[in-house]
Design a protein around this motif. Structure first.
Motif, short mmCIF file in Angstrom:
data_model
loop_
_atom_site.label_atom_id
_atom_site.label_comp_id
_atom_site.label_asym_id
_atom_site.label_seq_id
_atom_site.Cartn_x
_atom_site.Cartn_y
_atom_site.Cartn_z
N LYS A 247 0.84 -1.20 0.00
CA LYS A 247 0.00 0.00 0.00
C LYS A 247 0.88 1.25 0.00
N ASP B 221 -0.49 4.47 0.36
CA ASP B 221 -1.31 5.60 0.78
C ASP B 221 -0.62 6.49 1.81
N GLU C 141 -5.94 9.91 -4.35
CA GLU C 141 -6.37 9.79 -2.96
C GLU C 141 -7.48 8.76 -2.88
N LYS C 142 -7.14 7.57 -2.40
CA LYS C 142 -8.10 6.48 -2.34
C LYS C 142 -8.81 6.44 -1.00
N ARG D 264 -5.50 11.42 2.12
CA ARG D 264 -4.11 11.80 2.33
C ARG D 264 -4.04 13.26 2.74
#
Length: 683
Positions: free
Chosen positions: A340, A342, A374-375, A386
């Motif tokens: 990941k 992020d 930005e998930k 984020r």
């Protein structure tokens, strides 16, 4: 052992009569006589004289077999009358064959082949031994002999040397001359201490104790403060100037300042993208040394060739700094759930121009898009996005339009840093990135370390291999590290195996108990030219284990020769490389800069030699147009490196010819080497 053979036609048996030897009616010829034969009624356009040996004629006539309806192939009774062997102990072999096709001669040959097939292995072996015994006794008892006395081996070699064409019919070597060129210079060291840029005291002490670095380079002085401020940076600096530390020191500084202290659970905070596996390993090893005072910060690397399962296990445990190649990073991005991005705060694109050259444009774009997107976790509407943007650092030794494209994709309001002396300081101070970057691309300046001595040699194609061998031999008088760049992987493999076979002591295979001397070898117990020199090979088709082992072994070695492709031309830091040889000119001028940059790193001295054919002199002018100063050298001085003192070779021409014949003999005797030589068009 008797052999009886029936050769028959449908109508009548074959009867072959042996006429008396024709030379018996004539006066015996001496060894220097010639025989002529003319066909009656034909027009003679040319007379061809063929030297014939009377001894060979006698031997040929004596070995003919008299064949009638039944062939009885037995040795002469008078020759073997005193033999202890009893011929009657074994019954004769009766073979009845009907051979009807072809003329008499063809039928005889066919019958002989069939006889050999009908015999058992034991009978065939006895027949061969019996025939050799007959030949030996006939030759021993024959009063007429034409066997020339055996000459010493050295005489044959000396005769071959005089007939060698290695130095004949070569193209003339032109004197190109050197233009007045003012190279772009770049000051490597500033003379300032590492503590002057605000680094943590543990980091400064660690650099001095482990890496023995106490002085700032120009690129580090200009880059580290800007990177610590949080701005995106694009850096152009010459090879070997310390760009890796320029981006690694700010990241390590920021990571160790985070409180509470980082742990594996905090995830990946910094991603460093490099173009090759070797550069990934090298960058990771440097990070391990920099993070030694801060054991709570964990780093690792992933690259092609490694086991995905092992990499997934490391990622699942948790890491804070990740170094990787674009292809493997995209692979884990798509197929590894624990991978990941992020929480990433720093992104580094090292050797940015090379990333595009190797076709990683799409992979880099996927990674950048994944970082900037930005998930939100599915099924969790309260998940936080984020909070901060990613700081990106892009570094390269040369600037191209592809780097400009990548900068537009990944950088936001960047600061441009150029360490060359021709940079417009007003533009840099005004922080006008577009103007300064576009000016650098327009000038297309190439910067090389001023401590590197550059030269080229014009070598005819026939002399290239022996000239390279002589160059290695002359440089290996004292311990030296030599890096030889070749164009393709096939060339690396071929030259590596050929030079080990011809120039060094033969290395036994694992299955060999001991080295067996070759009776037909031409070595005569001579010492190899480069008996104590180790040869290494490195290219992209080797497995990751092999590449890592070769890279580490050559870095740790005090001397040796590494034959490689451009896989080792970018970012690789090999200590104390004394000489860089470009056996084939690069396809682009920028590649020339990166190859030469493997020597003379961090202010140390080095040499670089370029091999060119007499028709490739335009490449010298192209280098001069880019403000690269390069001088012409005489290739004959390198041929003197292979002159041997074993009493066989006495001149440079003879030594080179002898070595060339050794190369050719190896290729002719080995089918695999011959096929590889044909593919790479060497001999």
């Amino acid at each position: 052992m008797d052999i009886s053979l029936n050769i028959s036609k449908p109508a009548q048996p074959i009867v072959r009569k042996v006429e008396p030897p024709t030379f018996a009616k004539k006066k015996a010829k001496t060894q220097n006589d010639f025989s002529f034969k003319f066909t009656k009624g034909s027009k003679v356009k040319a007379i061809v004289a063929k030297k014939r040996s009377p001894g060979l004629l006698v031997k040929k006539q004596q070995m003919k077999l008299t064949t009638v309806e039944t062939i009885d192939e037995k040795p002469n009774a008078d020759i073997f009358q005193n033999d202890e062997t009893n011929e009657e102990d074994e019954p004769p072999i009766q073979l009845s064959l009907n051979v009807t096709q072809g003329n008499e001669s063809d039928r005889m040959k066919t019958a002989e082949k069939i006889i050999r097939k009908k015999l058992t292995k034991k009978q065939r072996k006895e027949l061969i031994l019996e025939k050799k015994s007959v030949e030996f006794r006939q030759e021993f008892d024959n009063p007429i002999k034409s066997v020339e006395p055996t000459k010493p081996k050295k005489q044959f070699k000396d005769k071959a040397k005089k007939m060698s064409s290695l130095f004949a019919n070569n193209a003339d070597i032109p004197i190109v001359g050197q233009r007045l060129v003012h190279p772009v210079s770049e000051k490597v060291f500033t003379g300032e201490a590492m503590s002057s840029i605000g680094l943590h005291e543990h980091a400064v002490k660690n650099l001095a104790d482990i890496l023995h670095i106490t002085e700032l380079t120009t690129v580090q002085k200009r880059t580290v403060p800007v990177a610590l401020s949080g701005r995106d940076v694009l850096v152009r600096s010459q090879t070997g100037s310390g760009k890796t530390l320029a981006y690694a020191l700010p990241i390590v500084q920021k990571l160790q300042e985070i409180r509470p202290k980082l742990s594996r659970k905090d995830g990946i905070l910094a991603v460093i993208i490099v173009p090759t596996r070797e550069l990934a390993i090298q960058s990771y090893e440097l990070l391990v040394k920099l993070l030694k005072p801060y054991q709570w910060v964990v780093s690792t690397y992933i690259s092609g060739g490694e086991k995905r399962k092992t990499e997934k296990a490391r990622l699942r445990k948790g890491v804070n700094v990740l170094v990787g190649t674009p292809g493997r990073l995209c692979d884990h991005l798509l197929h590894t759930e624990s991978f990941k991005l992020d929480k990433v705060k720093w992104l580094v694109l090292d050797e940015a121009d090379r990333l595009f050259e190797l076709g990683y444009e799409k992979d880099v774009k996927k990674i950048v898009d994944a970082l900037n997107t930005e998930k939100v976790e599915e099924g969790n509407p309260f998940a936080k996005k984020r909070e901060s943007s990613i700081q990106t650092l892009l570094l390269s030794a040369t600037l191209t339009h592809s780097v400009r494209q990548l900068a537009g994709l990944a950088l936001k309001n960047p600061f441009y840093i150029d360490t060359s002396d021709v940079t417009n300081e007003d533009i840099l101070k005004s922080n006008a990135f577009n103007d300064s970057f576009d000016e650098a691309i327009t000038d297309d300046k190439l910067v090389l370390p001023s401590t590197v001595s550059q030269s080229y040699v014009l070598v005819p194609p026939k002399l290239r291999l022996v000239t390279l061998s002589g160059l290695i031999a002359s440089e290996s008088v004292k311990p030296s590290k030599i890096l030889v760049f070749l164009a393709t992987e096939q060339l690396v493999e071929f030259h590596h195996d050929l030079m080990i076979e011809a120039l060094t002591k033969r290395i036994l295979d694992v299955d060999d108990d001991e080295e067996q001397p070759d009776e037909d070898s031409d070595d005569d117990g001579e010492e190899p030219i480069l008996g104590g020199v180790r040869f290494f090979k490195l290219h992209g088709s080797l497995t990751q284990v092999e590449r890592s082992a070769v890279f580490k072994a050559f870095r740790d070695a005090k001397s040796g020769v590494l034959l490689t492709t451009d896989v080792a031309a970018r970012g690789i830091d090999i200590p104390m490389v004394d000489l860089v040889v470009q056996f084939f000119p690069p396809q682009r001028i920028q590649d020339y800069v990166h190859r030469v940059g493997r020597t003379g790193r961090a202010g140390k001295t080095g040499r670089a030699i370029l091999f060119l054919s007499p028709v490739e002199t335009d490449f010298v002018r192209l280098l001069e147009d880019k403000r690269i100063r390069i001088a012409q050298e005489d290739s004959t001085k390198y041929l003197k490196g292979i002159v041997q003192t074993n009493g066989i070779s006495s001149t440079m021409e003879e030594s080179a010819s002898e070595l060339q014949r050794k190369f050719e003999g190896i290729i002719q005797d080995d089918t695999e080497m011959h096929d590889r030589a044909c593919k790479v068009h060497i001999l």
